[in-house]
Design an enzyme around this catalytic site. Structure first.
Site, PDB file in Angstrom:
ATOM      1  N   ARG A  50      14.201  20.986  14.123  1.00 13.35           N
ATOM      2  CA  ARG A  50      15.410  21.538  14.758  1.00 13.35           C
ATOM      3  C   ARG A  50      14.962  22.679  15.650  1.00 13.35           C
ATOM      4  O   ARG A  50      14.327  23.630  15.199  1.00 13.35           O
ATOM      5  CB  ARG A  50      16.367  22.020  13.660  1.00 13.35           C
ATOM      6  CG  ARG A  50      17.584  22.770  14.147  1.00 13.35           C
ATOM      7  CD  ARG A  50      18.535  21.832  14.892  1.00 13.35           C
ATOM      8  NE  ARG A  50      19.857  22.398  15.046  1.00 13.35           N
ATOM      9  CZ  ARG A  50      20.169  23.393  15.882  1.00 13.35           C
ATOM     10  NH1 ARG A  50      19.253  23.950  16.633  1.00 13.35           N
ATOM     11  NH2 ARG A  50      21.405  23.825  15.971  1.00 13.35           N
ATOM     12  N   GLU A  58      27.302  17.499  19.316  1.00 12.34           N
ATOM     13  CA  GLU A  58      26.939  16.257  18.624  1.00 12.34           C
ATOM     14  C   GLU A  58      26.822  15.083  19.596  1.00 12.34           C
ATOM     15  O   GLU A  58      27.575  14.980  20.553  1.00 12.34           O
ATOM     16  CB  GLU A  58      27.992  15.915  17.558  1.00 12.34           C
ATOM     17  CG  GLU A  58      28.072  16.899  16.417  1.00 12.34           C
ATOM     18  CD  GLU A  58      26.852  16.890  15.518  1.00 12.34           C
ATOM     19  OE1 GLU A  58      26.050  15.932  15.569  1.00 12.34           O
ATOM     20  OE2 GLU A  58      26.699  17.850  14.761  1.00 12.34           O
ATOM     21  N   ARG A 104      15.220  19.964   7.772  1.00 15.37           N
ATOM     22  CA  ARG A 104      14.520  19.934   9.066  1.00 15.37           C
ATOM     23  C   ARG A 104      13.667  21.185   9.222  1.00 15.37           C
ATOM     24  O   ARG A 104      14.070  22.277   8.816  1.00 15.37           O
ATOM     25  CB  ARG A 104      15.515  19.866  10.221  1.00 15.37           C
ATOM     26  CG  ARG A 104      16.394  18.638  10.192  1.00 15.37           C
ATOM     27  CD  ARG A 104      17.459  18.681  11.253  1.00 15.37           C
ATOM     28  NE  ARG A 104      18.354  19.826  11.069  1.00 15.37           N
ATOM     29  CZ  ARG A 104      19.473  20.039  11.756  1.00 15.37           C
ATOM     30  NH1 ARG A 104      19.833  19.179  12.696  1.00 15.37           N
ATOM     31  NH2 ARG A 104      20.222  21.085  11.525  1.00 15.37           N
TER      32      ARG A 104
END
Length: 122
Positions: A50, A58, A104
């Protein structure tokens, strides 16, 4: 007005970090969306990363109604900036968790020419 404070170390890396930070060389295997990529480390393991400082809308959420045109454009931009196989460098924030709640890896991402991927997205 947007004001950024940037510190670049002698090796070309350093973004809002102080002192020594750990750097890993990786190869891009996939761009998931506008702020998340998949990379392969030298030892062969792969991780989802990330990008710090980027919060893209999104574009690949399982609930299609949450995906936006802006998110799709952000993902397309990142795919154009980072073709598969691109060598990258990950820089981690000192003293912070390296993983988010989704598992992540959290990192600043640098291109081989010392350009910040995050600053290319602003």
């Amino acid at each position: 007005m947007l004001l950024l404070s940037i510190y670049i170390r002698r090796d070309g890396f350093g973004l809002l970090s102080r002192g020594r930070s750990e750097i890993d060389e990786v190869v891009l295997t996939e761009v998931y969306d506008g702020d998340t990529i998949r990379v392969r480390f030298r030892d062969g393991r792969e991780e989802t990363v990330r990008l710090l400082m980027i919060d893209a809308p999104e574009s690949v959420h399982p609930d299609e109604e949450r995906n936006t045109e802006e998110g799709r454009r952000a993902a397309a931009f990142l795919r154009e900036l980072l073709p598969k196989g691109t060598k990258l460098y990950l820089e981690y924030e000192q003293g912070k968790n390296r993983k988010d709640i989704y598992g992540r890896t959290l990192a600043y991402v640098w291109l081989p020419d010392s350009k910040s991927v995050e600053l290319n997205n602003i």
